[in-house]
Enzyme design. Structure first.
Site, PDB file in Angstrom:
ATOM      1  N   GLU A 105       0.900  -1.195   0.060  1.00  0.00           N
ATOM      2  CA  GLU A 105       0.064  -0.102  -0.044  1.00  0.00           C
ATOM      3  C   GLU A 105       1.017   1.126   0.110  1.00  0.00           C
ATOM      4  OE1 GLU A 105      -2.663  -1.364   3.292  1.00  0.00           O
ATOM      5  OE2 GLU A 105      -4.132  -0.492   2.189  1.00  0.00           O
ATOM      6  N   GLU A 125      -4.136  -9.051   3.316  1.00  0.00           N
ATOM      7  CA  GLU A 125      -4.953  -8.751   4.468  1.00  0.00           C
ATOM      8  C   GLU A 125      -6.346  -9.614   4.588  1.00  0.00           C
ATOM      9  OE1 GLU A 125      -3.781  -6.712   2.417  1.00  0.00           O
ATOM     10  OE2 GLU A 125      -2.639  -5.041   3.488  1.00  0.00           O
TER      11      GLU A 125
END
Ligand code: NAD
Length: 686
Positions: A105, A125
């Site tokens: 990210e 995730e």
């Protein structure tokens, strides 16, 4: 700046180096360091661009998961990414090793991404019950479109650099010096920002979005994180980015404190801890390159494939030529199908097969560093094989048995070197299943145990150390669970009700469907072998014996607890009135008045039977830690990962409640029930 991040200079380019060994995990200290470095970049007029790079072997390979269970410390990752986006100068992410989760990210928040060959990137995730919370679901679709973003986010796939380049996840693959390539790339940007937030999401093709979502929901078993991830990615194409980011963050915050995310983090740490054996610190494993597998059946050929895939030299040894050829054919067919499916290059398959030899000549034993026995599950047969091994294997070789239930010490004792004997309990298919129970016999030497663990590591397996005991950890707990399910048949439930209740809890398959798949005769033979030693007063359910006596041995005979249509596949099981008759007759023979059992009662008894047996195993020192039990059951027996494992489930109920739960289990189970002490679930540090 903190010690976790430091700033170097290459002319007008700042090198922001993340130095948080071993995996450069994103932590509060790292985030503070990054903000400070970005502040310097913004203010120092002699700096025109920056490169973000990891020290050591990797970029940020993930977040510090311990943080996720607590209130998050400031600054948070979105603050760091906002600082990159708003610093007015281009920032290039230089990736090597792994850029995963928050690490990727962060890279998506940069203006460009340069990666060394072999780097993997991805957003795992969802596998931890959460969604990316720092813009992953909003920036990724701007780069690769909605369908691919759904696929990547929901699967948590690790994308290798070549693929990442083809998909546009990275801008350049740097063949030479990564740092130099990234600095050059940063200079080439000539001060211009190129933020993903400023791009629009390519207009998604509705059918492709539905298709990607359907696949993701099925593969992700409809778990809440998968649903939320799909919604978040789709909303990237509908909402202004700031609103999309805010909504993503809110969902992330909600999910990260959910029970499911907690359970999945527990699994993550449990798996990591399982291989840790403090008692073996400083003990060197034997060096192993030549592996001899005795028995080329289902397990032997699977073990051989696993070893070939880990670049061992493998020899298969059999008692007869026909069985040997069947094993070799199975291995060849495996590689051929990998090639056909496009999962392996022909040259790689050929290379693997070139390291395989096959023989019926036992003198090959002398060359082996490690011998793995996978012959019939029969103590006398295994003892005979181990006597031969003892006569022929070189001194210092490690001698392993793949027994599922037998007494490892009784096998080791027929040799002159019980210290060199170990259990390696692989699961079927051995080349696929990650779980490996490493069995420490009474005499097993520390260096031999260390060799078992080193082998597991090289095979990319998940080792759990267990002491020698009937069925070790997994099969012993599973036996107790199956026995409890049989009690319920006798009291009033039918196989399909028990299976449905446990599948609704999340088991991949209910116990009776599993029994039919594995074949009822294995357990039947085992019960016959143990009949003389059984406590005559203990409760014994005759139903499985009656099924076997009626020739119903499971799927392979077209009938077991269910009836099977020839070509109907695993789900093609059908209820059979003949089974109901056998069950009703068994209840009547014991004067039991059949009663309806609720889904809740079935689930509770089945799980408590696992918990009770685990408490016994912990008390006996067979299992070392409660978390090891959870690793075994989730990785080898279809226990739902998102429930964390039976002991995570149990600990959540609290000690008091569990004490009365087990009192109740004792009452409903009747004579022969042995009560475990639940204190072990707490005192052994779950
Ligand atoms: P299998 O019947 O498929 O294969 C056994 C092989 O051993 C046969 O090919 C046989 O010819 C060979 N063999 C028998 N006696 C021999 C001898 N004296 N010398 C050389 N070869 C001999 O059995 P399997 O399912 O592969 O099981 C093997 C072992 O693995 C058993 O101990 C079993 O309990 C264990 N195991 C099986 C599974 C499973 O799911 N099948 C899972 C874990 C462990």
């Amino acid at each position: 700046m903190t010690t976790r991040v430091h700033l170097e200079r290459d002319g007008d380019v700042a090198l922001i180096v993340i130095d948080n060994p071993p995996i450069n995990a994103g932590s509060a200290q790292v985030r503070r360091g990054l903000l400070a470095a970005l502040d310097t970049l913004r203010r120092d007029a002699s700096l025109h661009a920056a490169v973000l790079i990891g020290a050591g072997n990797t970029f940020i390979a993930g977040s510090d998961l311990r943080e996720f269970g607590q209130p998050l410390e400031e600054p948070q990752l979105p603050d760091v990414i906002a600082a990159i986006e708003n610093c007015g100068k281009p920032v290039v992410a230089a990736l090597h090793g792994a850029a995963l989760g928050g690490g990727f990210e962060l890279a998506l928040g940069c203006d460009a991404r340069v990666a060394s060959p072999g780097t993997v990137v991805g957003l795992p995730e969802v596998t931890l019950g959460i969604i990316p919370g720092a813009g992953g679901t909003q920036r990724l679709p701007r780069l690769v479109g909605v369908p691919r973003a759904i696929q990547m986010v929901c699967s948590g796939e690790r994308v290798p650099s070549g693929q990442a380049l083809a998909w546009g996840l990275i801008d350049q693959e740097a063949v030479g010096d990564l740092r130099a390539a990234a600095v050059a790339h940063a200079r080439d940007l000539r001060g211009a920002k190129s933020r993903l937030r400023d791009r629009s999401v390519p207009t998604p093709d509705a059918d492709a979005v539905v298709a990607a979502s359907t696949v993701a929901l099925k593969a992700g078993k409809q778990r809440p994180a998968v649903r939320a991830a799909i919604e978040a990615v789709i909303s990237a194409s509908r909402l202004p980015i700031d609103q999309g980011l805010a909504e993503e963050r809110a969902v992330f915050q909600q999910l990260r404190i959910s029970r499911e995310a907690h359970a999945l983090r527990h699994q993550f740490f449990a798996e990591r801890d399982a291989a840790k054996q403090p008692a073996l610190a400083g003990v060197a494993p034997h060096s192993v390159q030549r592996v001899l597998v005795i028995g080329a059946g289902t397990m032997g050929s699977g073990i051989a494939i696993a070893a070939l895939d880990a670049s061992y030299d493998v020899t298969l040894l059999e008692q007869d030529e026909a069985a040997l050829q069947r094993g070799v054919t199975r291995i060849r067919e495996h590689y051929a199908s990998r090639v056909l499916a496009g999962k392996m290059k022909t040259s790689v398959a050929a290379q693997r097969e070139a390291h395989l030899s096959a023989t019926t000549d036992w003198t090959v034993m002398a060359q082996a560093d490690l011998v793995i026995e996978a012959v019939f599950e029969d103590l006398a047969v295994k003892q005979a094989v181990f006597r031969r091994i003892d006569n022929m294997a070189r001194q210092g070789a490690v001698l392993a048995s793949n027994t599922s239930y037998l007494d490892l010490d009784a096998i080791a004792q027929v040799t002159q070197r019980p210290q060199d004997v170990i259990g390696l309990h692989f699961f079927s298919p051995a080349n696929v299943m990650r779980l490996l129970e490493v069995v420490r016999g009474a005499a097993t030497a520390p260096d031999v145990l260390a060799t078992g663990l080193a082998l597991a590591k090289r095979l990319h397996k998940l080792p759990v150390v267990t002491a020698n005991a009937f069925g070790f950890i997994g099969n012993r707990i599973y036996s107790a669970y199956r026995r409890q399910c049989e009690f319920m048949l006798e009291e009033g439930a039918y196989p399909e009700q028990v299976d449905a209740a446990l599948e609704a809890f999340g088991f991949a398959m209910g116990p009776f469907a599993v029994a039919d798949m594995s074949g009822l005769d294995i357990a039947w033979r085992m019960r016959q072998a143990q009949a003389a030693r059984r406590d005559p007063a203990a409760r014994y359910v005759h139903i499985p014996d009656r099924l076997c006596e009626a020739g119903r041995l499971g799927r392979k005979t077209g009938a077991g607890y269910y009836l099977y249509e020839a070509e109907a596949g695993a789900k093609g099981r059908q209820t059979d009135p003949a089974v109901r008759e056998i069950i009703d007759a068994a209840s009547a023979a014991k004067n039991l008045t059949r009663r309806a059992l609720s889904v809740e009662e079935i689930q509770r008894r089945a799980l408590l039977s696992m918990v009770n047996e685990a408490a016994l195993l912990l008390g006996e020192g067979v299992a070392q830690r409660p978390s090891d039990v959870d690793v075994v059951l989730t990785n080898g027996y279809g226990f739902p990962r998102w429930e964390g494992g039976p002991l995570f489930w149990a600990v959540d109920r609290g000690e008091q409640a569990l004490q009365s739960d087990l009192d109740w289990l004792g009452e409903v189970s009747g004579p022969g029930f042995v009560r475990g002490d639940v204190k072990h679930l707490w005192t052994k540090g779950n």
